[in-house]
Write an enzyme that holds these catalytic residues in place. Structure first.
Site, mmCIF file in Angstrom:
data_model
loop_
_atom_site.group_PDB
_atom_site.id
_atom_site.type_symbol
_atom_site.label_atom_id
_atom_site.label_comp_id
_atom_site.label_asym_id
_atom_site.label_seq_id
_atom_site.Cartn_x
_atom_site.Cartn_y
_atom_site.Cartn_z
ATOM 1 N N GLY A 211 0.826 -1.204 0.000
ATOM 2 C CA GLY A 211 0.000 0.000 0.000
ATOM 3 C C GLY A 211 0.855 1.247 0.000
ATOM 4 N N ASN A 212 0.239 2.360 0.296
ATOM 5 C CA ASN A 212 0.999 3.607 0.392
ATOM 6 C C ASN A 212 0.421 4.489 1.500
ATOM 7 O OD1 ASN A 212 -1.023 5.529 -0.799
ATOM 8 N ND2 ASN A 212 -0.783 4.171 -2.557
ATOM 9 N N ASN A 213 1.058 5.625 1.716
ATOM 10 C CA ASN A 213 0.743 6.480 2.862
ATOM 11 C C ASN A 213 -0.484 7.367 2.703
ATOM 12 O OD1 ASN A 213 2.659 5.863 4.752
ATOM 13 N ND2 ASN A 213 4.222 7.179 3.837
ATOM 14 N N SER A 214 -1.163 7.309 1.567
ATOM 15 C CA SER A 214 -2.281 8.239 1.363
ATOM 16 C C SER A 214 -3.420 7.949 2.348
ATOM 17 C CB SER A 214 -2.795 8.120 -0.068
ATOM 18 O OG SER A 214 -3.938 8.917 -0.208
ATOM 19 N N ALA A 278 -4.173 7.983 -4.604
ATOM 20 C CA ALA A 278 -2.804 7.539 -4.872
ATOM 21 C C ALA A 278 -2.858 6.064 -5.259
ATOM 22 C CB ALA A 278 -1.946 7.747 -3.630
#
Ligand code: CTP
Length: 408
Positions: A211-214, A278
Site C-alpha cells: 500500500g501507500n501512505n495516502s 494515490a
C-alpha cells in the site's frame, strides 16, 4: 487563534454541538457559546461553560453594561450556529432580534455559518427553503444538512452534519479567500463531480498487501467542499481513513484495478473529475491464494507488473467540456523544481489542471493541512495553503474557472 461565537438553538442535535465546541477549542480557538433559552432545555449552561472555559451568555438583559447584544457579534471572527433549527433560520431570515443569538446575527460582520438540523418535512417546506435561499443570497453559509437517521425512527435530509464536517467548512469560511462566498452562492450547483481518494492496496496474499501512505483526507475534503457548493458528488474511495460527509455518494474500492473500473464506470456523466487518489503503480503479478509462509534465508521475491494509469484513461475518454484534474505528489528541493516536474507531468498526463504538492519528508500524508500549487497549461494558476478543506475550495475555484472556459 480566532474568536468563534458558537450559537446553539433548541434542537435535540444540541448535544452534538458539544463535540463541535471541543473541536474548535482543540484547534486552538477561543469559543464563546450563546445558546438560546430553548437550547438550554437540551444541554445546560454548566456544560457549555465547562467546555468553553468561560461564562455563557444567554440573555440580552443580563450584564447590560457590557452591551453584549452588539459587542459579541462585532468581536467575533466567525459565527457558527449548530444546530440551526427551522425557527432560528426563519428568525435570522426575517431579521428578528428577539433573543441574544439573533442580535448577534444582526451585528456580526464576520462570516456566518448555519448548520441546519430539523425533520425532513420542515427542511423541505417552502417556507424554510425560501428562508435558506434568502440567507444565502445575503452571503450567509447555510450548510447542506446530512441525509440520515433523525430523532425518531425516521430518516431523510435534515440531520445535523457531523461535527467534523461543520468544523471543516466553518474553518474554511474563517480562512478568508473565496470559500464562504462560494458556499453561500453554491457556484457548483447543477454540476456532477467525481473525485477519487485514498491509497490503493495490491494483494500479496489473502492477508498482506502493498500500500501507500495516502489517507484520503484531501479527496474527502474535496468532496465535502463540493457538496457545500451545491454539487452532486460521487467519491471513489480506496481504503479511506476519514468518514466522507453523508451527502456524498461513496463507491468503495481496494486495488488500482478496482479504482480504474469504478472511475471508468462513473466518468461519462461527470462534469469535473479529480484524481486525488494515490493508486499503486505496481501490483504483484501472481498474488498467492494462500498465506505466504516464511522461507528461511531465501526471504521473499515478488514480481510486480505496472498497473493501468487511471488518469491517462480518463483523459483519453474525456467528453466535451469535461474538466479532468490530476494530482502530483513530488519530492522537489524547491518550488522551481516542483513547477518543472509538474509542468512535465501535466503535459504527459494531458489533464486540464494538475494540483502539485511537495511531499519531501512525507509531510502531507495524514496531516490536516496541505500546501499546493494549481498548474494549468499556461503555468501556475493559483496557490493555496491551510486546512485540506480550505485547499479544496481553492482547487474548486480553479476547476470552475476552467469549466467556464475562462482559461485553459
Ligand atoms: N495516477 C493514476 N493511475 C496510476 C498512478 C497515478 O491515475 N496508476 C494518477 C494520480 O491519481 C494522480 C496522477 O496520476 O492524479 C499523478 O500521480 P503520480 O503518482 O504523481 O504519477 P505517475 O504517473 O505515477 O508519475 P511518476 O512517474 O512520477 O510516479
Amino acid at each position: 487563534m480566532s474568536r468563534i461565537l458558537l450559537g446553539v438553538s433548541g434542537g435535540i442535535a444540541a448535544y452534538k454541538a458539544c463535540l463541535l465546541l471541543r473541536l474548535f477549542t482543540e484547534a486552538g480557538h477561543d469559543v464563546q457559546v450563546v445558546p438560546t433559552l430553548n437550547a438550554l432545555q437540551f444541554v445546560g449552561e454548566t456544560t457549555w461553560a465547562a467546555l468553553s472555559g468561560k461564562p455563557v451568555h444567554t440573555s440580552v438583559m443580563a450584564d447590560a453594561h457590557l452591551v453584549n447584544h452588539v459587542r459579541l457579534g462585532r468581536e467575533a471572527d466567525l459565527v457558527v450556529v449548530a444546530p440551526a433549527t427551522a425557527d432560528l433560520i426563519a428568525r435570522a431570515a426575517s431579521g428578528r432580534a428577539d433573543d441574544l443569538l439573533t442580535n448577534v446575527l444582526l451585528t456580526a460582520t464576520c462570516p456566518v455559518v448555519l448548520a441546519p438540523a430539523m425533520h425532513t418535512e420542515m427542511w423541505l417546506h417552502a417556507a424554510t427553503q425560501a428562508n435558506v435561499a434568502l440567507l444565502r443570497s445575503r452571503g450567509v453559509v447555510v450548510l447542506e444538512p446530512a441525509v440520515g437517521r433523525l430523532t425518531g425512527t425516521d430518516s431523510g435530509p435534515g440531520r445535523l452534519p457531523e461535527p467534523e464536517d461543520i468544523e471543516a467548512s466553518a474553518l474554511a469560511a474563517l480562512a478568508g479567500g473565496h470559500a464562504a462566498a462560494a458556499m453561500a452562492s453554491r457556484d457548483l450547483a447543477g454540476l456532477r463531480i467525481l473525485v477519487s481518494a485514498g491509497g490503493t492496496r495490491e494483494p500479496l496474499d489473502p492477508v498482506r498487501f502493498v500500500g501507500n501512505n495516502s489517507s484520503g483526507l484531501m479527496g474527502v475534503a474535496l468532496a465535502r467542499a463540493a457538496v457545500q457548493r451545491g454539487a452532486q458528488v460521487t467519491l471513489v474511495g480506496a481504503n479511506l481513513t476519514a468518514e466522507p460527509p453523508a451527502a456524498v455518494r461513496v463507491v468503495g474500492v481496494v486495488s488500482t484495478g478496482d479504482l480504474a473500473a469504478a472511475m471508468a464506470a462513473e466518468a461519462a456523466t461527470a462534469d469535473i473529475i479529480v484524481m486525488a487518489a494515490a493508486p499503486a503503480d505496481f501490483t504483484p503479478v501472481n498474488p498467492s491464494s494462500t498465506k505466504l509462509k516464511k522461507a528461511g534465508d531465501a526471504g521473499l521475491t515478488v514480481e510486480f507488473r505496472q498497473t493501468t494509469d487511471v488518469l491517462a484513461g480518463l483523459v483519453s475518454t474525456r467528453t466535451a467540456g469535461q474538466v479532468v484534474v490530476g494530482f502530483a505528489a513530488e519530492t522537489a528541493s524547491d518550488e522551481s523544481e516542483l513547477i518543472e516536474l509538474g509542468t512535465a507531468k501535466l503535459a504527459r498526463k494531458g489533464c486540464q489542471l494538475l494540483v502539485l504538492n511537495n511531499v519531501s519528508g512525507g509531510a502531507v500524508f495524514g496531516a490536516p493541512d496541505n500546501q499546493v500549487l494549481v498548474l494549468g497549461p499556461d503555468g501556475v494558476l493559483s496557490s493555496a495553503a491551510g486546512t485540506k478543506t480550505t485547499v479544496a475550495h481553492a482547487i474548486w475555484d480553479a476547476a470552475i474557472t476552467v469549466k467556464e472556459g475562462k482559461t485553459a
